[in-house]
Design a protein around this motif. Structure first.
Motif, mmCIF file in Angstrom:
data_model
loop_
_atom_site.group_PDB
_atom_site.id
_atom_site.type_symbol
_atom_site.label_atom_id
_atom_site.label_comp_id
_atom_site.label_asym_id
_atom_site.label_seq_id
_atom_site.Cartn_x
_atom_site.Cartn_y
_atom_site.Cartn_z
ATOM 1 N N ALA A 143 9.904 -1.298 -13.240
ATOM 2 C CA ALA A 143 9.580 -2.425 -12.362
ATOM 3 C C ALA A 143 9.121 -3.667 -13.117
ATOM 4 O O ALA A 143 9.228 -4.777 -12.614
ATOM 5 C CB ALA A 143 8.510 -2.007 -11.356
ATOM 6 N N PHE B 31 11.011 -6.958 -13.318
ATOM 7 C CA PHE B 31 11.146 -7.690 -12.061
ATOM 8 C C PHE B 31 10.151 -8.838 -11.980
ATOM 9 O O PHE B 31 10.436 -9.886 -11.412
ATOM 10 C CB PHE B 31 10.938 -6.748 -10.875
ATOM 11 N N TRP C 285 17.821 -6.159 -9.112
ATOM 12 C CA TRP C 285 17.318 -5.459 -7.933
ATOM 13 C C TRP C 285 17.266 -3.947 -8.066
ATOM 14 O O TRP C 285 16.721 -3.265 -7.191
ATOM 15 C CB TRP C 285 18.132 -5.862 -6.698
ATOM 16 N N LEU C 286 17.835 -3.364 -9.111
ATOM 17 C CA LEU C 286 17.784 -1.919 -9.310
ATOM 18 C C LEU C 286 16.362 -1.343 -9.207
ATOM 19 O O LEU C 286 16.170 -0.285 -8.610
ATOM 20 C CB LEU C 286 18.424 -1.552 -10.664
ATOM 21 N N PRO C 287 15.340 -2.050 -9.764
ATOM 22 C CA PRO C 287 13.976 -1.510 -9.664
ATOM 23 C C PRO C 287 13.547 -1.217 -8.229
ATOM 24 O O PRO C 287 12.821 -0.251 -7.988
ATOM 25 C CB PRO C 287 13.112 -2.623 -10.262
ATOM 26 N N PHE C 288 14.002 -2.017 -7.248
ATOM 27 C CA PHE C 288 13.634 -1.784 -5.848
ATOM 28 C C PHE C 288 14.167 -0.443 -5.372
ATOM 29 O O PHE C 288 13.477 0.303 -4.681
ATOM 30 C CB PHE C 288 14.200 -2.902 -4.956
ATOM 31 N N VAL D 2 15.007 2.165 -7.247
ATOM 32 C CA VAL D 2 14.286 3.241 -7.941
ATOM 33 C C VAL D 2 12.940 3.475 -7.262
ATOM 34 O O VAL D 2 12.570 4.612 -6.973
ATOM 35 C CB VAL D 2 14.087 2.896 -9.442
ATOM 36 N N LEU E 225 16.726 -2.805 0.849
ATOM 37 C CA LEU E 225 15.936 -3.664 -0.043
ATOM 38 C C LEU E 225 16.801 -4.312 -1.118
ATOM 39 O O LEU E 225 16.495 -5.389 -1.624
ATOM 40 C CB LEU E 225 14.822 -2.861 -0.719
ATOM 41 N N LEU F 91 18.906 3.196 -18.744
ATOM 42 C CA LEU F 91 18.303 2.220 -17.831
ATOM 43 C C LEU F 91 17.301 1.334 -18.567
ATOM 44 O O LEU F 91 17.306 0.113 -18.426
ATOM 45 C CB LEU F 91 17.608 2.938 -16.673
ATOM 46 N N LEU G 29 17.493 -2.610 -19.082
ATOM 47 C CA LEU G 29 16.461 -3.518 -18.582
ATOM 48 C C LEU G 29 15.770 -4.287 -19.710
ATOM 49 O O LEU G 29 15.456 -5.459 -19.568
ATOM 50 C CB LEU G 29 15.409 -2.743 -17.779
ATOM 51 N N TYR G 30 15.523 -3.595 -20.821
ATOM 52 C CA TYR G 30 14.714 -4.213 -21.858
ATOM 53 C C TYR G 30 15.529 -4.819 -22.995
ATOM 54 O O TYR G 30 15.043 -5.690 -23.712
ATOM 55 C CB TYR G 30 13.695 -3.210 -22.416
ATOM 56 N N LEU H 121 9.687 -8.232 2.752
ATOM 57 C CA LEU H 121 10.531 -7.463 1.829
ATOM 58 C C LEU H 121 11.968 -7.413 2.333
ATOM 59 O O LEU H 121 12.901 -7.219 1.561
ATOM 60 C CB LEU H 121 10.006 -6.034 1.688
ATOM 61 N N PHE H 122 12.127 -7.551 3.665
ATOM 62 C CA PHE H 122 13.451 -7.424 4.261
ATOM 63 C C PHE H 122 14.048 -8.788 4.621
ATOM 64 O O PHE H 122 15.014 -8.874 5.357
ATOM 65 C CB PHE H 122 13.388 -6.514 5.494
ATOM 66 N N PHE I 10 0.925 -6.481 -17.371
ATOM 67 C CA PHE I 10 1.406 -5.234 -16.819
ATOM 68 C C PHE I 10 0.674 -4.040 -17.408
ATOM 69 O O PHE I 10 0.425 -3.051 -16.721
ATOM 70 C CB PHE I 10 2.910 -5.105 -17.033
#
Lengths: 289, 263
Positions: free
Chosen positions: A105, A108, A159-162, A164, A211, B17, B21-22, B107-108, B248
């Motif tokens: 996350a 994000f 958006w993949l983190p959402f 997961v 989401l 993954l 991501l990183y 969120l939606f 974080f």
């Protein structure tokens, strides 16, 4: 003072805030979508022209259709990828669960624009992948630079983190002992997944899909920077109404159409979840919720 | 597929993954310290891009504006989310579902819709042109949803009978909150603040429409990116990413610390 009164007193500030600054603005654009704009001013002159424009010019519908295809593909890729990842973290993560989840996350929170910039650095025509390919005498991969493929990759990245997170939260409440029961009664891993794990986590999965689907359908920034000249999506055209052209009434109507499309997607996904339940893919004899 | 190979595939997927991501983030940080930003191999270290960035006056103003929006949003979202989460978990009122639905609704809703609707509303109905204040309010609606998720997850582990015990001994609600609830649950609130601060600090699609001509770091970066990616943008990305990961780590420690559980 009764507990009900205390409850409403405590939720009142946030509720009033959200009604005024979230719901009223959404209602306002529904109202404005029936007005018109003249030289950068909204004029209260009730009409349906904005909707007529959207539904009679094939360009708007084409961009909407493109966005729908993009959002569907991105949601499916996220779904297929997030499931095994979330499953692994919950089942085998042990004491490292939280750090493993938060690590998916964290990117994000760095914001859309910097993540897109980072991706441009990897995927673009002078991105490291194609630079490396040309350096070593290969042809650059066209699909990576300024294409729908690049936009799709960018949206999955965002958006993949959402997905997961949604599946993770659902699996946290899943009793993995049920899988042992399935195994003892003769189900293979695939059958156990299809008939036990997936149905019992269908709500979390549906929330994950929605989401991802909703923000992807509306995406503008990612396609602007990764999609190239032919990569514009509905969100880009929507954003334009509030920028250079200043056609706010039309923009409001486009916003309403976008909202309705999202709501429709939500209903379809929810119906699919319901159908899953009715189709009998549940443990036989288990009480239906 | 037997159990072991399934396990191996999942480990690979998870590793891929994290790389996905990183990788881009680490690469940007690496490039920000390189002289040649297009093909930075072999490495040639320089601090030039970072010092250039620090000398840009416009980025200073933008940083301050972003911090203001982040701080304001963090306070608003944490306050509303905390109050709502306490009310939901403590009183178990029939209205809980409705309230949670309203708080999580953002969120939606696509961020761009929150952006344009709040722009139209404040401009036309409230007669308020774009400002940092407007951007803070619009961001707060979105961030409250995330703040509520963080606080709910943590508060679920708090034993509300402690509050009852304090009340039995004669403490008024405020005193109960200050002397019992807050000292135990503050990590959840600080965690919610960090998440909402970062969301608003880095937000583009909501802030953009509500800011008017006021620059923030994301809008400046957006403008710069339109002219192609530049060296100082790498430096900016490197610094922001670094700051996000520092915060974080704090968030992780707070969640680990969590609320004291009394069984």
């Amino acid at each position: 003072m009764s507990n009900t009164v205390r409850f409403w007193l405590m939720v009142l500030p946030g509720t009033v805030f959200l009604v005024v600054f979230l719901l009223l603005p959404l209602i306002a654009i529904v109202v404005f979508s029936f007005w018109r704009t003249e030289s950068y001013t909204l004029i209260q002159d009730w009409n349906l022209d904005n909707y007529a424009t959207i539904f009679s010019h094939s360009a708007y519908l084409t961009f909407l259709a493109r966005a729908l295809v993009m959002a569907t593909c991105v949601s499916l890729v996220c779904l297929a990828y997030a499931w095994p990842v979330a499953y692994f973290i919950v089942r085998y993560g042990g004491r490292y669960r939280l750090i493993l989840l938060l690590s998916t996350a964290a990117p994000f929170l760095t914001g859309e624009i910097l993540r897109v910039a980072a991706l441009q650095q990897i995927l673009g025509p002078i991105g490291v992948v194609n630079m490396a390919l040309t350096r070593f005498g290969f042809d650059p991969i066209e699909a990576l630079m300024y294409s729908n493929m690049a936009t799709g990759t960018g949206l999955v990245y965002l958006w993949l983190p959402f997905m997961v997170l949604a599946i993770y939260l659902s699996l946290l409440n899943f009793d993995f002992a049920l899988l042992d029961v399935a195994k003892i009664t003769g189900a293979g891993p695939l059958r156990a997944f299809v008939e036990v794990t997936l149905p019992l986590n269908r709500a979390g999965t549906a929330i994950g899909i929605v989401l991802v689907f909703i923000p992807t359908l509306a995406s503008a920034t990612t396609s602007q920077f990764l999609g190239g000249p032919d990569g514009a999506l509905y969100g880009n055209i929507l954003a334009r109404q509030f920028g250079s052209t200043g056609t706010w009434a039309l923009g409001s109507a486009m916003g309403v159409v976008l909202f309705l499309a999202s709501a429709l997607a939500l209903v379809i996904v929810w119906r699919a979840v319901g159908d899953l339940r009715r189709s009998g893919i549940v443990i036989k004899g288990a009480p239906k919720p | 597929m037997n159990h072991r190979s399934g396990f191996g595939v999942q480990v690979l997927l998870l590793a891929a993954l994290y790389l996905f991501l990183y990788g881009p983030i680490l690469y940007v940080i690496y490039v920000s310290f390189q002289i040649d930003s297009i093909w930075p191999f072999p490495p040639t270290l320089t601090l030039e891009h970072h010092t250039d960035l620090w000398q840009r006056r416009d980025y200073h103003a933008a940083l301050w504006n972003s911090v203001t929006i982040g701080f304001g949003t963090g306070l608003i979202a944490t306050l509303f989310a905390t109050l709502a989460a306490m009310a939901i978990l403590k009183y178990r009122s029939p209205g809980s579902g409705l309230v949670a639905g309203l708080f999580l609704a953002p969120l939606f809703i696509a961020p761009i819709l929150i952006g344009i609707s709040s722009l139209m509303f404040s401009r036309t109905v409230l007669g308020m042109p774009g400002s940092i204040f407007g951007a803070t309010l619009a961001n707060s609606t979105y961030a409250t949803a995330f703040a509520l998720l963080v606080v709910l997850a943590q508060f679920a582990r708090y034993d509300w009978r402690l509050d009852d015990a304090a009340m039995v001994f004669g403490a008024r609600p405020w005193r109960t909150f200050w002397e019992i609830t807050l000292p135990i649950t503050w990590p959840a609130m600080l965690g919610a603040f960090i998440v909402s601060f970062l969301l608003a600090f880095n937000n583009l699609e909501i802030s953009f429409y509500n800011l008017g001509a006021t620059p923030t770091l994301p809008t400046l970066a957006w403008g710069a990116l339109r002219h192609g990616i530049s060296a100082e943008l790498y430096a900016l990305a490197a610094i922001i990413n670094f700051a996000v990961f520092a915060l974080f780590t704090v968030l992780y420690l707070l969640l680990r610390l969590g609320t004291i559980r009394i069984d």
